[in-house]
Write a protein that holds these residues in place. Structure first.
Motif, PDB file in Angstrom:
ATOM      1  N   ALA A 168     -27.006   2.969  -5.007  1.00  0.00           N
ATOM      2  CA  ALA A 168     -27.295   1.886  -6.278  1.00  0.00           C
ATOM      3  C   ALA A 168     -28.587   1.337  -5.954  1.00  0.00           C
ATOM      4  N   GLY A 169     -28.770   0.597  -4.515  1.00  0.00           N
ATOM      5  CA  GLY A 169     -30.371   0.121  -4.330  1.00  0.00           C
ATOM      6  C   GLY A 169     -31.405   0.831  -4.426  1.00  0.00           C
ATOM      7  N   LYS A 170     -31.602   1.375  -4.491  1.00  0.00           N
ATOM      8  CA  LYS A 170     -32.038   2.938  -5.434  1.00  0.00           C
ATOM      9  C   LYS A 170     -33.462   2.102  -6.520  1.00  0.00           C
ATOM     10  N   LEU A 171     -32.128   1.743  -6.965  1.00  0.00           N
ATOM     11  CA  LEU A 171     -32.764   0.741  -8.561  1.00  0.00           C
ATOM     12  C   LEU A 171     -33.004  -0.222  -8.428  1.00  0.00           C
ATOM     13  N   GLY A 172     -33.106  -1.016  -7.335  1.00  0.00           N
ATOM     14  CA  GLY A 172     -33.139  -2.687  -7.397  1.00  0.00           C
ATOM     15  C   GLY A 172     -31.891  -3.095  -7.127  1.00  0.00           C
TER      16      GLY A 172
END
Length: 118
Positions: free
Chosen positions: A49-53
Motif C-alpha cells: 500500500a505504501g507504493k500508492l502513498g
C-alpha cells in the motif's frame, strides 16, 4: 470489495480475454491484453500500500487502467483511485480494489480502457 477473480471473470465473459502472466516466476502480476493487437488494457498486481502513498506495508490488489486524459484528475479525487503505479501517470490510474467496491464502476473503467487501447 471486488476481487481479482471478479475482474478476470468480467473480461473473460465480455472480451474473451484471459489474464496473461508475462513475468516468469511472478504469478501475481496479470496483464489484460487485446487478442489482436496485444496492447494492454489492464494490469492486476499485488503491491504494498505504501507504493500508492498509503501509510501501510500491507499487500493490496490493484488494477491499472487507461483513461481519457481529461478524466485522470477528477478520477484521482475519488477514494481508492491513485496516480498510476508503474505506468504512464498522464493516461493511466491505479485502482485499489480494497477501497473501490462498486463492480459497475470498475467494469466501466475496464471497458473504457479496452476501447482506448483498441
Amino acid at each position: 470489495m471486488i476481487q481479482r477473480e471478479d475482474i478476470f471473470d468480467f473480461v473473460s465473459e465480455r472480451y474473451g480475454v484471459r489474464p496473461d502472466y508475462p513475468w516468469k516466476g511472478n504469478t501475481t502480476y496479470a496483464v489484460l491484453r487485446h487478442k489482436d493487437n496485444e496492447k494492454w488494457f489492464g494490469l492486476v498486481m499485488d503491491i504494498t500500500a505504501g507504493k500508492l502513498g498509503l501509510d501501510s506495508d500491507e499487500k493490496i490488489d490493484v488494477l491499472n487502467v487507461k483513461v481519457r486524459k481529461e478524466f485522470v484528475g477528477p478520477l484521482r479525487e475519488k477514494a481508492g483511485i491513485y496516480k498510476a503505479y508503474h505506468m504512464d501517470k498522464n493516461n493511466w490510474v491505479t485502482i485499489n480494489l480494497d477501497e473501490v467496491g462498486k463492480p459497475g464502476e470498475i467494469q466501466d473503467l475496464i471497458a473504457e480502457s479496452y476501447e482506448l487501447t483498441e
